[in-house]
Write a protein that holds these residues in place. Sequence first.
Motif, PDB file in Angstrom:
ATOM      1  N   GLN A  43     -18.830 -69.886 -55.220  1.00 29.96           N
ATOM      2  CA  GLN A  43     -18.926 -69.757 -56.634  1.00 29.96           C
ATOM      3  C   GLN A  43     -20.615 -68.598 -56.851  1.00 29.96           C
ATOM      4  O   GLN A  43     -21.309 -68.861 -55.806  1.00 29.96           O
ATOM      5  CB  GLN A  43     -19.157 -70.674 -57.631  1.00 29.96           C
TER       6      GLN A  43
ATOM      7  N   ARG B  86     -22.124 -70.047 -53.213  1.00 34.88           N
ATOM      8  CA  ARG B  86     -22.381 -71.425 -51.997  1.00 34.88           C
ATOM      9  C   ARG B  86     -20.867 -71.344 -52.480  1.00 34.88           C
ATOM     10  O   ARG B  86     -19.821 -71.608 -53.459  1.00 34.88           O
ATOM     11  CB  ARG B  86     -22.813 -72.258 -53.187  1.00 34.88           C
TER      12      ARG B  86
ATOM     13  N   THR C  73     -24.122 -68.905 -58.086  1.00 36.66           N
ATOM     14  CA  THR C  73     -25.012 -69.400 -58.966  1.00 36.66           C
ATOM     15  C   THR C  73     -26.110 -68.768 -59.619  1.00 36.66           C
ATOM     16  O   THR C  73     -26.107 -68.975 -60.825  1.00 36.66           O
ATOM     17  CB  THR C  73     -25.149 -70.353 -58.239  1.00 36.66           C
ATOM     18  N   TRP C  74     -26.138 -67.616 -59.108  1.00 35.28           N
ATOM     19  CA  TRP C  74     -27.129 -66.891 -60.352  1.00 35.28           C
ATOM     20  C   TRP C  74     -26.594 -65.253 -60.562  1.00 35.28           C
ATOM     21  O   TRP C  74     -26.678 -64.943 -59.561  1.00 35.28           O
ATOM     22  CB  TRP C  74     -28.165 -66.553 -59.409  1.00 35.28           C
TER      23      TRP C  74
ATOM     24  N   SER D  82     -27.479 -66.459 -53.587  1.00 35.12           N
ATOM     25  CA  SER D  82     -26.579 -67.571 -54.709  1.00 35.12           C
ATOM     26  C   SER D  82     -25.147 -67.727 -54.358  1.00 35.12           C
ATOM     27  O   SER D  82     -25.112 -69.117 -55.156  1.00 35.12           O
ATOM     28  CB  SER D  82     -26.734 -67.439 -56.109  1.00 35.12           C
TER      29      SER D  82
END
Length: 326
Positions: free
Chosen positions: A225, A317, A227-228, A315
Amino acid sequence: MRQFSRILLASALLICAKASADEMSAEALLQQMQRATTQQNFELAMVKARQGRLEPIRISHAIIDGKEVAHLSYLDGKAVEYLQRQDEFTFFENTHEPYTLKGGRFPGIWSTLVNMPLARVLASYDLVVAGRSRVAGRVSQVVRMVPKEADKYGFVLWLDEESHLLLRSDMIDKEGNLVEQVLGVDLDLMSAPSPWLVTLANSKLPHALTLEDAYPAPQQVLNWQVTWLPEGFKLLSQDKHQLVTTSTPVDYMMLSDGLVDLSVYVARVDPDQAVRQQLIRQGATSLVSFVNDVGVEITVVGEIPADTAKRIAESVRPLSRNETVQ
């Protein structure tokens, strides 16, 4: 005296027309630009400039038998051309045989801007009418697209007052420096389609494939994913495939804010041989690679600032601690 009155009347009408244009909002001007692009017969010669390199381009557009037809060609180097007939786009590129996609689009920021989903894009950009200027000898209204956050490039657009067509687009960074430019140098408005474009529109072309048929790899849920992301970006597609150039297996994600597309690749590499970080920038396009401590390389490619691409890469992950790329 009558002649003088006619001059005064013509001047008054011109002033009223300009005042009316001034009163239009920036969003209304962009809506007008997008409608005009699909409804007129024209040829526009442009030059794409990035990092000192100039690339001449020509786009021709017409309404033929009530249907939209357009042709985009790159005028230097090997022949590269694209043809639109309604929602079918045929690609004539020197790397493979011609093919036609239903629901495709022309490459390049000019085509993206004239087709962008305004409501979605304006959720993360502010618009400003910035007066008048001249492009290709034509008076144009200037509209600025200012990103609400500093993690995207901004745009300055020049819209022809007569035809409402997009004549110039500048992509700028947060300091206002020019990153990439598409500059119109000659616009020909025509009352009828060009005969050669009529011939091309009626020619036999490869059978149209849907995007799903052309790229049959099914969408897959990945164990990664991001994340930002900058404001407005959403996940469009994800799958697992091999890179054409190296046959390296990758997990792939495509994201977009309606104006800019981003590609994110996740690949297993040997940490002893991998370059820990890499940055390549060509005009507005940044490529950033980041290798984490367990030997997974995350690469982000798109028309975004390098700092933004790096932040996105860092970002990424895993959804589970033991995730690897198959």
